[in-house]
Scaffold this motif. Structure first.
Motif, PDB file in Angstrom:
ATOM      1  N   LEU A  23      44.929  28.372  42.861  1.00 30.92           N
ATOM      2  CA  LEU A  23      45.012  29.565  43.211  1.00 30.92           C
ATOM      3  C   LEU A  23      46.017  30.471  44.056  1.00 30.92           C
ATOM      4  O   LEU A  23      46.568  31.371  44.369  1.00 30.92           O
ATOM      5  CB  LEU A  23      43.513  29.605  42.569  1.00 30.92           C
ATOM      6  CG  LEU A  23      43.406  29.292  41.105  1.00 30.92           C
ATOM      7  CD1 LEU A  23      41.807  30.053  40.661  1.00 30.92           C
ATOM      8  CD2 LEU A  23      44.077  30.253  39.986  1.00 30.92           C
ATOM      9  N   ASN A  24      44.988  30.116  45.165  1.00 30.13           N
ATOM     10  CA  ASN A  24      45.165  30.397  46.842  1.00 30.13           C
ATOM     11  C   ASN A  24      46.880  30.489  47.359  1.00 30.13           C
ATOM     12  O   ASN A  24      47.456  31.720  47.363  1.00 30.13           O
ATOM     13  CB  ASN A  24      44.406  30.170  47.446  1.00 30.13           C
ATOM     14  CG  ASN A  24      42.925  30.555  48.190  1.00 30.13           C
ATOM     15  OD1 ASN A  24      43.257  31.668  47.477  1.00 30.13           O
ATOM     16  ND2 ASN A  24      42.067  30.257  47.880  1.00 30.13           N
ATOM     17  N   ARG A  25      47.417  29.369  46.396  1.00 32.29           N
ATOM     18  CA  ARG A  25      48.643  28.677  47.032  1.00 32.29           C
ATOM     19  C   ARG A  25      49.586  29.060  45.951  1.00 32.29           C
ATOM     20  O   ARG A  25      50.834  29.732  46.116  1.00 32.29           O
ATOM     21  CB  ARG A  25      49.120  27.327  46.757  1.00 32.29           C
ATOM     22  CG  ARG A  25      48.514  26.352  47.757  1.00 32.29           C
ATOM     23  CD  ARG A  25      49.295  24.618  47.381  1.00 32.29           C
ATOM     24  NE  ARG A  25      48.324  24.297  46.589  1.00 32.29           N
ATOM     25  CZ  ARG A  25      47.451  23.832  46.782  1.00 32.29           C
ATOM     26  NH1 ARG A  25      46.184  24.137  47.554  1.00 32.29           N
ATOM     27  NH2 ARG A  25      47.210  23.166  45.763  1.00 32.29           N
ATOM     28  N   ALA A  26      48.844  29.987  45.022  1.00 35.96           N
ATOM     29  CA  ALA A  26      49.697  30.439  44.196  1.00 35.96           C
ATOM     30  C   ALA A  26      49.815  32.543  44.092  1.00 35.96           C
ATOM     31  O   ALA A  26      50.669  32.964  44.250  1.00 35.96           O
ATOM     32  CB  ALA A  26      49.043  29.967  42.297  1.00 35.96           C
ATOM     33  N   GLY A  27      48.931  32.603  45.400  1.00 36.67           N
ATOM     34  CA  GLY A  27      48.971  33.612  45.798  1.00 36.67           C
ATOM     35  C   GLY A  27      48.505  35.052  44.990  1.00 36.67           C
ATOM     36  O   GLY A  27      49.029  36.024  45.264  1.00 36.67           O
ATOM     37  N   VAL A  28      47.200  34.374  44.407  1.00 39.34           N
ATOM     38  CA  VAL A  28      46.701  35.234  43.647  1.00 39.34           C
ATOM     39  C   VAL A  28      45.778  36.031  45.238  1.00 39.34           C
ATOM     40  O   VAL A  28      45.156  36.121  46.729  1.00 39.34           O
ATOM     41  CB  VAL A  28      45.395  34.964  43.369  1.00 39.34           C
ATOM     42  CG1 VAL A  28      45.912  33.982  42.371  1.00 39.34           C
ATOM     43  CG2 VAL A  28      44.429  33.679  44.054  1.00 39.34           C
ATOM     44  N   ASP A  29      45.455  37.675  44.112  1.00 37.02           N
ATOM     45  CA  ASP A  29      44.408  38.061  45.594  1.00 37.02           C
ATOM     46  C   ASP A  29      43.499  38.300  45.594  1.00 37.02           C
ATOM     47  O   ASP A  29      42.691  38.665  46.707  1.00 37.02           O
ATOM     48  CB  ASP A  29      44.942  40.033  45.448  1.00 37.02           C
ATOM     49  CG  ASP A  29      46.344  40.362  45.055  1.00 37.02           C
ATOM     50  OD1 ASP A  29      47.258  40.305  46.045  1.00 37.02           O
ATOM     51  OD2 ASP A  29      47.380  40.518  44.020  1.00 37.02           O
ATOM     52  N   ARG A  30      42.549  38.043  44.519  1.00 40.14           N
ATOM     53  CA  ARG A  30      41.118  37.238  44.024  1.00 40.14           C
ATOM     54  C   ARG A  30      40.927  37.376  43.213  1.00 40.14           C
ATOM     55  O   ARG A  30      41.475  36.314  42.302  1.00 40.14           O
ATOM     56  CB  ARG A  30      41.238  39.257  44.340  1.00 40.14           C
ATOM     57  CG  ARG A  30      39.056  39.292  43.490  1.00 40.14           C
ATOM     58  CD  ARG A  30      38.777  40.434  43.422  1.00 40.14           C
ATOM     59  NE  ARG A  30      37.280  40.705  43.296  1.00 40.14           N
ATOM     60  CZ  ARG A  30      36.202  41.559  42.726  1.00 40.14           C
ATOM     61  NH1 ARG A  30      37.195  42.600  42.605  1.00 40.14           N
ATOM     62  NH2 ARG A  30      34.822  41.393  42.300  1.00 40.14           N
ATOM     63  N   ILE A  31      39.255  36.394  43.902  1.00 38.46           N
ATOM     64  CA  ILE A  31      39.563  34.949  42.648  1.00 38.46           C
ATOM     65  C   ILE A  31      38.202  34.859  41.485  1.00 38.46           C
ATOM     66  O   ILE A  31      36.765  35.633  43.150  1.00 38.46           O
ATOM     67  CB  ILE A  31      38.992  33.854  43.766  1.00 38.46           C
ATOM     68  CG1 ILE A  31      40.757  33.232  43.465  1.00 38.46           C
ATOM     69  CG2 ILE A  31      39.013  32.488  42.699  1.00 38.46           C
ATOM     70  CD1 ILE A  31      40.847  32.159  44.783  1.00 38.46           C
ATOM     71  N   PHE A  32      37.976  35.076  40.709  1.00 40.42           N
ATOM     72  CA  PHE A  32      36.741  35.111  40.699  1.00 40.42           C
ATOM     73  C   PHE A  32      36.089  33.221  39.608  1.00 40.42           C
ATOM     74  O   PHE A  32      37.290  32.853  39.168  1.00 40.42           O
ATOM     75  CB  PHE A  32      37.038  36.082  38.820  1.00 40.42           C
ATOM     76  CG  PHE A  32      37.560  37.485  39.113  1.00 40.42           C
ATOM     77  CD1 PHE A  32      36.530  38.304  39.137  1.00 40.42           C
ATOM     78  CD2 PHE A  32      38.566  37.899  39.681  1.00 40.42           C
ATOM     79  CE1 PHE A  32      36.314  39.760  39.494  1.00 40.42           C
ATOM     80  CE2 PHE A  32      38.691  38.421  39.867  1.00 40.42           C
ATOM     81  CZ  PHE A  32      37.629  39.999  39.686  1.00 40.42           C
ATOM     82  N   THR A  33      34.718  33.589  39.543  1.00 41.02           N
ATOM     83  CA  THR A  33      34.305  32.131  39.475  1.00 41.02           C
ATOM     84  C   THR A  33      33.096  31.983  38.369  1.00 41.02           C
ATOM     85  O   THR A  33      32.175  32.688  39.147  1.00 41.02           O
ATOM     86  CB  THR A  33      34.538  30.748  40.903  1.00 41.02           C
ATOM     87  OG1 THR A  33      33.158  31.813  42.214  1.00 41.02           O
ATOM     88  CG2 THR A  33      35.424  31.076  41.814  1.00 41.02           C
ATOM     89  N   ASP A  34      33.216  31.045  37.679  1.00 39.71           N
ATOM     90  CA  ASP A  34      31.904  30.445  37.017  1.00 39.71           C
ATOM     91  C   ASP A  34      31.850  29.635  37.099  1.00 39.71           C
ATOM     92  O   ASP A  34      32.591  28.625  37.053  1.00 39.71           O
ATOM     93  CB  ASP A  34      32.392  30.920  35.771  1.00 39.71           C
ATOM     94  CG  ASP A  34      32.247  32.088  34.849  1.00 39.71           C
ATOM     95  OD1 ASP A  34      31.134  33.194  35.489  1.00 39.71           O
ATOM     96  OD2 ASP A  34      33.024  32.822  34.788  1.00 39.71           O
ATOM     97  N   LYS A  35      30.410  28.499  37.348  1.00 39.30           N
ATOM     98  CA  LYS A  35      29.805  27.596  36.990  1.00 39.30           C
ATOM     99  C   LYS A  35      28.915  27.652  35.368  1.00 39.30           C
ATOM    100  O   LYS A  35      27.756  27.942  35.626  1.00 39.30           O
ATOM    101  CB  LYS A  35      28.951  27.232  37.978  1.00 39.30           C
ATOM    102  CG  LYS A  35      29.919  26.445  39.826  1.00 39.30           C
ATOM    103  CD  LYS A  35      28.797  26.140  40.582  1.00 39.30           C
ATOM    104  CE  LYS A  35      29.963  25.943  41.679  1.00 39.30           C
ATOM    105  NZ  LYS A  35      29.662  25.073  42.962  1.00 39.30           N
ATOM    106  N   ALA A  36      29.918  27.199  34.821  1.00 35.46           N
ATOM    107  CA  ALA A  36      29.727  27.301  33.254  1.00 35.46           C
ATOM    108  C   ALA A  36      30.123  26.500  32.204  1.00 35.46           C
ATOM    109  O   ALA A  36      31.149  26.390  32.597  1.00 35.46           O
ATOM    110  CB  ALA A  36      28.739  28.707  32.968  1.00 35.46           C
TER     111      ALA A  36
END
Length: 191
Positions: A23-36
């Protein structure tokens, strides 16, 4: 116009690093995450992402199955995003919803992903059935109460002990005792 990433793993033992790097290589501005599990309709990270996303933003995932585990859920989410003017992109599949072909391909890939999960589930059920036929038992989690412990629990109950006391004595949960000692419903005669 923000690029918003979403990464999800199913268990605490799995790591998000692979997805976050992509996602960082794709240039995203912010990452939302889940462990579910993806089967959960409500996930805190996804819920936050959906609340945060605005018109003309693009939600980016590493793989389509990170968004959801069923075709219906993924398609519902994509439809909601489309109605709000939020775009979608999946890195691994090379899909995005900026054009009609991307929309068709996402539908097809989500359907194949669900088919694959159904086939895996079917194989698992067939394997368990074959194991039972070979006498290998039920499969799955072992019972909390062995036949001897169940008989002991019945004896304690007959002596007037509470379910909580029995559970403590046997080292199991109170619900296990309630289920084990529940009266079995009478069956109607066949005929």
């Amino acid at each position: 116009m923000a690029l918003l990433g979403y990464a999800r793993v199913s268990t605490d033992g799995q790591e998000l690093a692979l997805q976050e790097d992509a996602l960082n290589r794709a240039g995203v501005d912010r990452i939302f995450t889940d462990k579910a599990s993806g089967t959960l309709a409500s996930r805190p990270g996804l819920d936050s992402l959906l609340a945060y996303a605005r018109e003309n933003d693009t939600i980016v995932v590493w793989r389509l199955d990170r968004l959801g585990r069923s075709t219906r859920h993924v398609l519902d989410l994509l439809h909601q995003l489309s109605e709000r003017g939020v775009l979608f992109r999946s890195i691994t599949e090379g899909l995005d919803t900026t054009g009609p072909m991307g929309k068709v391909m996402i539908t097809m890939i989500a359907a194949f992903a669900e088919l694959e999960r159904d086939i895996i589930s079917e194989r698992t059920r067939a394997g368990l059935k074959a194991a039972r036929e070979r006498g290998a038992g039920q499969g799955g989690r072992p019972r909390a109460l062995s036949p001897a412990k169940l008989e002991f629990a019945r004896t304690l109950r007959a002596q007037g002990k509470s379910a909580v006391a029995i559970a403590t004595e046997l080292g199991v949960g109170r619900a296990t005792i309630y289920r084990a000692l529940a009266p079995t419903p009478a069956r109607a005669p066949l005929g």
